[in-house]
Scaffold this motif. Structure first.
Motif, PDB file in Angstrom:
ATOM      1  N   PHE A  68       0.886  -1.167   0.000  1.00  0.00           N
ATOM      2  CA  PHE A  68       0.000   0.000   0.000  1.00  0.00           C
ATOM      3  C   PHE A  68       0.919   1.211   0.000  1.00  0.00           C
ATOM      4  O   PHE A  68       1.644   1.438   0.975  1.00  0.00           O
ATOM      5  CB  PHE A  68      -0.916   0.004   1.226  1.00  0.00           C
ATOM      6  CG  PHE A  68      -1.908  -1.132   1.225  1.00  0.00           C
ATOM      7  CD1 PHE A  68      -2.922  -1.168   0.275  1.00  0.00           C
ATOM      8  CD2 PHE A  68      -1.838  -2.152   2.151  1.00  0.00           C
ATOM      9  CE1 PHE A  68      -3.847  -2.206   0.253  1.00  0.00           C
ATOM     10  CE2 PHE A  68      -2.754  -3.193   2.145  1.00  0.00           C
ATOM     11  CZ  PHE A  68      -3.756  -3.222   1.186  1.00  0.00           C
ATOM     12  N   LYS A 118       4.509   1.091   1.481  1.00  0.00           N
ATOM     13  CA  LYS A 118       4.551   0.077   2.539  1.00  0.00           C
ATOM     14  C   LYS A 118       4.380  -1.315   1.959  1.00  0.00           C
ATOM     15  O   LYS A 118       3.317  -1.666   1.437  1.00  0.00           O
ATOM     16  CB  LYS A 118       3.377   0.346   3.477  1.00  0.00           C
ATOM     17  CG  LYS A 118       3.721   0.437   4.927  1.00  0.00           C
ATOM     18  CD  LYS A 118       2.538   1.079   5.593  1.00  0.00           C
ATOM     19  CE  LYS A 118       2.239   0.710   6.952  1.00  0.00           C
ATOM     20  NZ  LYS A 118       1.023   1.332   7.443  1.00  0.00           N
ATOM     21  N   GLY A 120       1.341 -10.795  14.404  1.00  0.00           N
ATOM     22  CA  GLY A 120       1.289  -9.501  15.080  1.00  0.00           C
ATOM     23  C   GLY A 120       0.374  -8.512  14.365  1.00  0.00           C
ATOM     24  O   GLY A 120      -0.031  -8.737  13.221  1.00  0.00           O
ATOM     25  N   SER A 121       0.069  -7.420  15.048  1.00  0.00           N
ATOM     26  CA  SER A 121      -0.782  -6.386  14.463  1.00  0.00           C
ATOM     27  C   SER A 121      -0.104  -5.784  13.239  1.00  0.00           C
ATOM     28  O   SER A 121       1.098  -5.530  13.256  1.00  0.00           O
ATOM     29  CB  SER A 121      -1.025  -5.271  15.476  1.00  0.00           C
ATOM     30  OG  SER A 121      -1.775  -5.783  16.530  1.00  0.00           O
ATOM     31  N   GLY A 122      -0.877  -5.584  12.208  1.00  0.00           N
ATOM     32  CA  GLY A 122      -0.364  -4.916  11.005  1.00  0.00           C
ATOM     33  C   GLY A 122       0.498  -5.791  10.121  1.00  0.00           C
ATOM     34  O   GLY A 122       1.138  -5.299   9.186  1.00  0.00           O
ATOM     35  N   THR A 123       0.531  -7.101  10.358  1.00  0.00           N
ATOM     36  CA  THR A 123       1.387  -7.972   9.527  1.00  0.00           C
ATOM     37  C   THR A 123       0.720  -8.366   8.210  1.00  0.00           C
ATOM     38  O   THR A 123       1.333  -9.043   7.396  1.00  0.00           O
ATOM     39  CB  THR A 123       1.757  -9.291  10.255  1.00  0.00           C
ATOM     40  OG1 THR A 123       0.586  -9.799  10.849  1.00  0.00           O
ATOM     41  CG2 THR A 123       2.832  -9.089  11.261  1.00  0.00           C
ATOM     42  N   GLY A 124      -0.526  -7.996   8.039  1.00  0.00           N
ATOM     43  CA  GLY A 124      -1.167  -8.278   6.753  1.00  0.00           C
ATOM     44  C   GLY A 124      -2.143  -9.439   6.768  1.00  0.00           C
ATOM     45  O   GLY A 124      -2.461 -10.000   5.713  1.00  0.00           O
ATOM     46  N   LYS A 125      -2.672  -9.767   7.918  1.00  0.00           N
ATOM     47  CA  LYS A 125      -3.612 -10.901   8.002  1.00  0.00           C
ATOM     48  C   LYS A 125      -4.908 -10.582   7.243  1.00  0.00           C
ATOM     49  O   LYS A 125      -5.370 -11.376   6.431  1.00  0.00           O
ATOM     50  CB  LYS A 125      -3.928 -11.221   9.471  1.00  0.00           C
ATOM     51  CG  LYS A 125      -2.693 -11.557  10.296  1.00  0.00           C
ATOM     52  CD  LYS A 125      -3.037 -11.885  11.725  1.00  0.00           C
ATOM     53  CE  LYS A 125      -3.579 -10.694  12.516  1.00  0.00           C
ATOM     54  NZ  LYS A 125      -2.631  -9.584  12.686  1.00  0.00           N
ATOM     55  N   SER A 126      -5.472  -9.407   7.545  1.00  0.00           N
ATOM     56  CA  SER A 126      -6.726  -9.050   6.866  1.00  0.00           C
ATOM     57  C   SER A 126      -6.481  -8.856   5.374  1.00  0.00           C
ATOM     58  O   SER A 126      -7.327  -9.194   4.541  1.00  0.00           O
ATOM     59  CB  SER A 126      -7.315  -7.772   7.451  1.00  0.00           C
ATOM     60  OG  SER A 126      -7.609  -7.968   8.803  1.00  0.00           O
ATOM     61  N   THR A 127      -5.317  -8.317   5.040  1.00  0.00           N
ATOM     62  CA  THR A 127      -4.974  -8.137   3.631  1.00  0.00           C
ATOM     63  C   THR A 127      -4.945  -9.495   2.924  1.00  0.00           C
ATOM     64  O   THR A 127      -5.465  -9.651   1.813  1.00  0.00           O
ATOM     65  CB  THR A 127      -3.599  -7.425   3.510  1.00  0.00           C
ATOM     66  OG1 THR A 127      -3.689  -6.184   4.198  1.00  0.00           O
ATOM     67  CG2 THR A 127      -3.188  -7.215   2.078  1.00  0.00           C
ATOM     68  N   GLU A 138     -11.586 -11.548  12.373  1.00  0.00           N
ATOM     69  CA  GLU A 138     -11.711 -11.311  13.821  1.00  0.00           C
ATOM     70  C   GLU A 138     -13.160 -11.461  14.303  1.00  0.00           C
ATOM     71  O   GLU A 138     -13.766 -10.511  14.804  1.00  0.00           O
ATOM     72  CB  GLU A 138     -11.152  -9.932  14.166  1.00  0.00           C
ATOM     73  CG  GLU A 138      -9.732  -9.777  13.651  1.00  0.00           C
ATOM     74  CD  GLU A 138      -8.860  -8.886  14.512  1.00  0.00           C
ATOM     75  OE1 GLU A 138      -9.168  -8.728  15.696  1.00  0.00           O
ATOM     76  OE2 GLU A 138      -7.879  -8.366  13.979  1.00  0.00           O
ATOM     77  N   HIS A 164      -6.884 -12.746  16.862  1.00  0.00           N
ATOM     78  CA  HIS A 164      -5.820 -12.539  17.855  1.00  0.00           C
ATOM     79  C   HIS A 164      -6.098 -13.371  19.093  1.00  0.00           C
ATOM     80  O   HIS A 164      -5.279 -13.432  19.987  1.00  0.00           O
ATOM     81  CB  HIS A 164      -5.805 -11.069  18.299  1.00  0.00           C
ATOM     82  CG  HIS A 164      -5.194 -10.157  17.299  1.00  0.00           C
ATOM     83  ND1 HIS A 164      -3.864 -10.175  17.000  1.00  0.00           N
ATOM     84  CD2 HIS A 164      -5.722  -9.183  16.537  1.00  0.00           C
ATOM     85  CE1 HIS A 164      -3.607  -9.250  16.088  1.00  0.00           C
ATOM     86  NE2 HIS A 164      -4.723  -8.640  15.786  1.00  0.00           N
ATOM     87  N   ILE A 195       3.516  -4.862   2.358  1.00  0.00           N
ATOM     88  CA  ILE A 195       2.793  -5.626   3.379  1.00  0.00           C
ATOM     89  C   ILE A 195       3.051  -7.123   3.199  1.00  0.00           C
ATOM     90  O   ILE A 195       3.557  -7.767   4.110  1.00  0.00           O
ATOM     91  CB  ILE A 195       1.265  -5.332   3.327  1.00  0.00           C
ATOM     92  CG1 ILE A 195       1.014  -3.825   3.395  1.00  0.00           C
ATOM     93  CG2 ILE A 195       0.539  -6.066   4.459  1.00  0.00           C
ATOM     94  CD1 ILE A 195       1.517  -3.138   4.635  1.00  0.00           C
TER      95      ILE A 195
HETATM   96  N1  LIG Z   1      -6.517  -0.233   1.853  1.00  0.00           N
HETATM   97  C1  LIG Z   1      -5.411   0.099   2.491  1.00  0.00           C
HETATM   98  N2  LIG Z   1      -4.731   1.225   2.187  1.00  0.00           N
HETATM   99  C2  LIG Z   1      -3.582   1.553   2.817  1.00  0.00           C
HETATM  100  N3  LIG Z   1      -3.024   0.802   3.790  1.00  0.00           N
HETATM  101  C3  LIG Z   1      -3.658  -0.312   4.138  1.00  0.00           C
HETATM  102  C4  LIG Z   1      -4.868  -0.737   3.504  1.00  0.00           C
HETATM  103  N4  LIG Z   1      -5.256  -1.907   4.055  1.00  0.00           N
HETATM  104  C5  LIG Z   1      -4.330  -2.201   4.991  1.00  0.00           C
HETATM  105  N5  LIG Z   1      -3.369  -1.261   5.038  1.00  0.00           N
HETATM  106  C6  LIG Z   1      -2.200  -1.271   5.899  1.00  0.00           C
HETATM  107  O1  LIG Z   1      -1.560  -2.512   5.704  1.00  0.00           O
HETATM  108  C7  LIG Z   1      -1.046  -2.994   6.948  1.00  0.00           C
HETATM  109  C8  LIG Z   1      -1.583  -4.388   7.179  1.00  0.00           C
HETATM  110  O2  LIG Z   1      -2.977  -4.276   7.425  1.00  0.00           O
HETATM  111  P1  LIG Z   1      -3.857  -5.524   7.807  1.00  0.00           P
HETATM  112  O3  LIG Z   1      -5.183  -4.989   8.224  1.00  0.00           O
HETATM  113  O4  LIG Z   1      -3.813  -6.509   6.726  1.00  0.00           O
HETATM  114  O5  LIG Z   1      -3.058  -6.082   9.057  1.00  0.00           O
HETATM  115  P2  LIG Z   1      -3.515  -7.112  10.172  1.00  0.00           P
HETATM  116  O6  LIG Z   1      -2.402  -8.062  10.352  1.00  0.00           O
HETATM  117  O7  LIG Z   1      -4.844  -7.679   9.866  1.00  0.00           O
HETATM  118  O8  LIG Z   1      -3.595  -6.115  11.413  1.00  0.00           O
HETATM  119  P3  LIG Z   1      -4.438  -6.177  12.762  1.00  0.00           P
HETATM  120  O9  LIG Z   1      -4.069  -7.429  13.454  1.00  0.00           O
HETATM  121  O10 LIG Z   1      -3.956  -4.981  13.510  1.00  0.00           O
HETATM  122  O11 LIG Z   1      -5.885  -6.102  12.379  1.00  0.00           O
HETATM  123  C9  LIG Z   1      -1.452  -1.995   8.011  1.00  0.00           C
HETATM  124  O12 LIG Z   1      -0.345  -1.145   8.229  1.00  0.00           O
HETATM  125  C10 LIG Z   1      -2.581  -1.233   7.375  1.00  0.00           C
HETATM  126  O13 LIG Z   1      -2.627   0.085   7.851  1.00  0.00           O
END
Ligand SMILES: Nc1ncnc2c1ncn2[C@@H]1O[C@H](COP(=O)(O)OP(=O)(O)OP(=O)(O)O)[C@@H](O)[C@H]1O
Length: 354
Positions: free
Chosen positions: A107, A110, A131-138, A259, A302, A112
């Motif tokens: 993104f 960044k 961990g938080s922000g590692t890209g799981k939801s992505t 989640e 989590h 991911i």
């Molecule tokens: N559409 C987007 N545009 C810009 N940045 C994004 C977008 N989607 C996710 N990110 C960034 O990508 C990174 C990974 O996001 P993601 O939600 O996949 O992490 P995660 O592991 O699910 O985090 P968490 O456990 O905190 O929910 C984060 O820094 C988030 O801010």
């Protein structure tokens, strides 16, 4: 992707939808925002009750979330051939349903995901943690087809998907993938029953009483019989999540849960975890789900209770890569330092927090 319609057109659509329930909407049907707007109008018309123009769908954030969910959906699975045979055996146990092959996603600047390889097989229940922000939801959104990879490939049933799920309707039809978002992404202007039956009202010509029976069956499966006429705002957080589950079981083959137990107390979490499990028609469970429809599911979480109660296999993401994967039972015994630190919650180890 469909081009966004100008704001003027939105006002015109709202005006026409709210003043005349029979008026044809002039907006581009391929535009998801307007498509959605019209859909709700249509459902209200079919249900012969007033359409409320002040719907919270107008709140942009909610629209986005709700549409992301609905965008994964094309046609209901009713009358579709069940994936699980009555005897509980599939034709292709072990068949790979979804595969990420060396997937990269950034993104802006960044990075991911940096070369993620994941296989989801028929019948599997998989947890994605890290961990938080590692890209799981992505990762989940890439698998569900709400995002396209920058590099690498997403394969559905062995066939490369072209871009987003919405760009590849043929594949979307072959494997119906749905997503249950953390907040449930319910339409607050529709009743619970209309939310659960949304796709059936929208994409089928099933008679109302049939849809109502299916909705009642799905709600009963999540322990919420008799709430059809309530509005989502009249439900607790745990109930909203269960309504979202009821909507998923109406038609999907593979469900992604982002989640699902976040923000719930321990008992409500257990209820949702057990429901997720019970919806699953595993090849060995003799088709135990209420409709034997959901063949595989993936949960981003989590919560330790969810990992232990709702899934069989874990995929651990760290710094854009899969660093460990294995059965839940091996989670406690692996000596992979990243997993050990995560499991213990220690501040010292390879996982660094800013
Ligand atoms: N559409 C987007 N545009 C810009 N940045 C994004 C977008 N989607 C996710 N990110 C960034 O990508 C990174 C990974 O996001 P993601 O939600 O996949 O992490 P995660 O592991 O699910 O985090 P968490 O456990 O905190 O929910 C984060 O820094 C988030 O801010």
């Amino acid at each position: 992707m469909a081009a966004k319609a100008p704001m003027g057109a939105l006002s015109e659509c709202l005006e026409s939808c709210s003043t005349s329930q029979s008026s044809a909407c002039k907006l581009e049907p391929s535009n998801s925002l307007f498509g959605q707007r019209v859909s709700i109008h249509r459902i209200c018309s079919r249900r012969r009750r007033p359409f409320r123009p002040q719907t919270e769908l107008l709140v942009a954030r909610k629209v986005t979330t709700a549409l992301q969910e609905v965008d994964t959906i094309h046609r209901p699975r009713y009358n579709a051939r069940p994936l699980i045979s009555p005897a509980g055996r599939t034709e292709n146990d072990n068949e790979v349903l979804i595969e990420l092959k060396d997937v990269h996603k950034s993104f802006g600047n960044k990075k991911i995901l940096q070369g993620v390889n994941i296989k989801i097989r028929r019948g599997e229940t998989v947890g994605i943690i890290g961990g938080s922000g590692t890209g799981k939801s992505t990762t989940l959104r890439l698998m569900a087809g709400l995002l396209a990879p920058d590099a690498g490939e997403v394969q559905i049933l062995g066939q490369a998907r072209k871009g987003l799920l919405a760009d590849d309707p043929e594949l979307a039809e072959r494997l119906k993938v749905g997503m249950v978002f953390q907040n449930g992404a319910l339409f607050d202007s529709l009743t619970v029953g209309e939310n659960v039956g949304f796709l059936l009202y929208e994409h089928t010509s099933l008679p109302h009483d049939r849809i109502e029976a299916i909705v009642a069956e799905s709600l009963s499966a999540v322990g919420l019989s008799g709430v059809e006429r309530l509005l989502p705002s009249e439900l607790s957080g745990g109930m909203r999540k269960r309504v979202a589950l009821a909507r998923a079981i109406v038609r999907d083959d593979v469900v992604m849960y982002d989640e699902p137990t976040a923000g719930l107390d321990p008992v409500a979490s257990t209820v949702v975890e057990d429901l997720i499990r019970s919806m699953h028609a595993s090849p060995t469970s003799n088709g135990a789900g209420p409709r034997s429809g959901i063949t595989s599911y993936i949960v981003v979480t989590h919560q330790h209770s969810t990992i232990r109660r709702a899934v069989d296999r874990i995929i651990f993401l760290h710094e854009g890569k899969v660093v460990w994967e294995g059965p839940v039972e091996e989670f406690d015994s692996t000596d992979e330092p990243i997993v050990r630190q995560f499991a213990s919650g220690s501040l010292t180890g390879p996982i660094k927090y800013e």
